[in-house]
Design a protein around this motif. Structure first.
Motif, PDB file in Angstrom:
ATOM      1  N   GLU A   1     -21.453  19.402 -51.787  1.00 17.71           N
ATOM      2  CA  GLU A   1     -20.226  19.557 -50.994  1.00 17.71           C
ATOM      3  C   GLU A   1     -19.531  20.865 -51.324  1.00 17.71           C
ATOM      4  O   GLU A   1     -19.056  21.589 -50.448  1.00 17.71           O
TER       5      GLU A   1
ATOM      6  N   MET B 131     -21.812   9.983 -32.289  1.00 11.73           N
ATOM      7  CA  MET B 131     -22.045  10.267 -33.699  1.00 11.73           C
ATOM      8  C   MET B 131     -20.765   9.962 -34.501  1.00 11.73           C
ATOM      9  O   MET B 131     -19.682  10.401 -34.123  1.00 11.73           O
ATOM     10  N   ALA B 132     -20.938   9.213 -35.612  1.00 10.70           N
ATOM     11  CA  ALA B 132     -19.761   8.871 -36.422  1.00 10.70           C
ATOM     12  C   ALA B 132     -19.433  10.027 -37.365  1.00 10.70           C
ATOM     13  O   ALA B 132     -20.317  10.517 -38.076  1.00 10.70           O
ATOM     14  N   ILE B 133     -18.176  10.443 -37.347  1.00  9.41           N
ATOM     15  CA  ILE B 133     -17.744  11.512 -38.263  1.00  9.41           C
ATOM     16  C   ILE B 133     -16.707  10.925 -39.207  1.00  9.41           C
ATOM     17  O   ILE B 133     -15.786  10.220 -38.758  1.00  9.41           O
ATOM     18  N   ILE B 134     -16.890  11.194 -40.494  1.00  6.34           N
ATOM     19  CA  ILE B 134     -15.896  10.714 -41.439  1.00  6.34           C
ATOM     20  C   ILE B 134     -15.131  11.914 -42.026  1.00  6.34           C
ATOM     21  O   ILE B 134     -15.665  13.021 -42.117  1.00  6.34           O
TER      22      ILE B 134
ATOM     23  N   LYS C  35     -17.615  15.018 -42.034  1.00  8.50           N
ATOM     24  CA  LYS C  35     -19.058  14.911 -42.310  1.00  8.50           C
ATOM     25  C   LYS C  35     -19.726  13.961 -41.315  1.00  8.50           C
ATOM     26  O   LYS C  35     -19.135  12.930 -40.961  1.00  8.50           O
ATOM     27  N   ASP C  36     -20.945  14.324 -40.894  1.00  7.72           N
ATOM     28  CA  ASP C  36     -21.745  13.334 -40.170  1.00  7.72           C
ATOM     29  C   ASP C  36     -22.729  12.745 -41.182  1.00  7.72           C
ATOM     30  O   ASP C  36     -22.562  12.928 -42.380  1.00  7.72           O
ATOM     31  N   GLU C  37     -23.773  12.071 -40.714  1.00  2.00           N
ATOM     32  CA  GLU C  37     -24.668  11.383 -41.666  1.00  2.00           C
ATOM     33  C   GLU C  37     -25.304  12.352 -42.657  1.00  2.00           C
ATOM     34  O   GLU C  37     -25.566  11.983 -43.794  1.00  2.00           O
ATOM     35  N   SER C  38     -25.569  13.586 -42.205  1.00  2.00           N
ATOM     36  CA  SER C  38     -26.371  14.458 -43.061  1.00  2.00           C
ATOM     37  C   SER C  38     -25.653  15.694 -43.579  1.00  2.00           C
ATOM     38  O   SER C  38     -26.081  16.286 -44.561  1.00  2.00           O
ATOM     39  N   SER C  39     -24.574  16.110 -42.946  1.00  2.00           N
ATOM     40  CA  SER C  39     -24.000  17.391 -43.396  1.00  2.00           C
ATOM     41  C   SER C  39     -22.500  17.507 -43.114  1.00  2.00           C
ATOM     42  O   SER C  39     -21.911  16.675 -42.408  1.00  2.00           O
TER      43      SER C  39
END
Ligand SMILES: CC(C)(COP(=O)(O)OP(=O)(O)OC[C@H]1O[C@@H](n2cnc3c(N)ncnc32)[C@H](O)[C@@H]1OP(=O)(O)O)[C@@H](O)C(=O)NCCC(=O)NCCS
Length: 153
Positions: A15, A1-4, A63-67
Motif C-alpha cells: 500500500e 465492481m466493489a470499491i472500498i 481499492k478494488d479487489e486487486s489494487s
C-alpha cells in the motif's frame, strides 16, 4: 465492481509503495516526459511513514479487489490565520473515473478535515490540469492565487 475506502496502512509495504508511486507520478498529468524513479518512490514511502506517525495527516485509499484505484492525501496546516486542511494529492485511476470515486474520496477527506478542526480546505493545482480545476470548481472551491515560475539558466 466493489470499491472500498480505507486509510493507508503504514505497516503494509505494498500500500505504501502504491501511494508513493501515485503521488510521484502526479507531474505526468501535465508532463508526459516526467520519469518516476525507485529512489523517489522510496523517498515518499519514508515520508508517508513519518508524517502518518508524527503529523496530522490523512491518506485515504480507494481499492478494488486487486489494487489501489484512488488516493486522497491531506494534512493539517494554517492559512490566513485559520486551521486549514491542505490537499497534497487526489487521484482516481482512469478506468474508474466519472463513477463517483473522486467525490467519495473528497467527502471523506472533508469529514476528516472538519474533525481536525479545519475551517478551510485548500489545494494547489497545476495550471495545465484543467480536469482537476473543473472538478474542484464543481466541488465548491474558488481559485485565488496562481503560482508563477521561470527557469533560470
Ligand atoms: C479529477 C478526478 C479526481 C475526478 O475523479 P472522478 O472519480 O472521476 O470524479 P467523480 O466521478 O466523483 O465526479 C464528480 C463530479 O465531477 C465531474 N467531473 C469528473 N471529472 C471531471 C472533469 N475532468 N471535468 C469536469 N468535471 C468532471 C463529474 O462529472 C461529476 O459531476 P456530477 O457530480 O455533476 O455528476 C480524476 O479525474 C483524476 O484523478 N484526475 C487526475 C488527477 C490529477 O491530475 N491529480 C494530480 C493533481 S493533485
Amino acid at each position: 465492481m466493489a470499491i472500498i475506502y480505507t486509510p493507508l496502512n503504514i505497516n503494509d509495504e505494498t500500500e505504501l509503495r502504491s501511494a508513493a508511486y501515485i503521488h510521484e507520478s502526479t507531474p505526468q498529468n501535465w508532463d508526459p516526459t516526467y520519469k518516476v524513479t525507485d529512489e523517489r518512490i522510496l523517498f515518499w514511502v519514508d515520508y508517508l511513514k513519518n508524517i502518518l506517525t508524527n503529523e496530522k495527516s490523512f491518506v485515504l485509499l480507494a481499492k478494488d479487489e486487486s489494487s489501489v484505484v484512488g488516493l486522497h492525501w491531506l494534512k493539517m496546516t494554517e492559512k490566513y490565520g485559520k486551521p486549514c486542511a491542505y490537499i497534497e494529492s487526489l487521484w482516481v485511476h482512469e478506468d474508474v473515473r466519472k463513477l463517483g470515486v473522486g467525490s467519495e474520496l473528497k467527502r471523506q477527506g472533508e469529514e476528516w478535515a472538519k474533525a481536525q478542526g479545519a475551517k478551510v480546505i485548500t489545494t494547489s493545482v497545476h495550471y495545465a490540469n484543467k480536469n482537476m480545476i473543473e472538478f474542484n470548481l464543481k466541488k465548491g472551491f474558488e481559485a485565488l492565487q496562481v503560482e508563477m515560475i521561470k527557469s533560470l539558466k
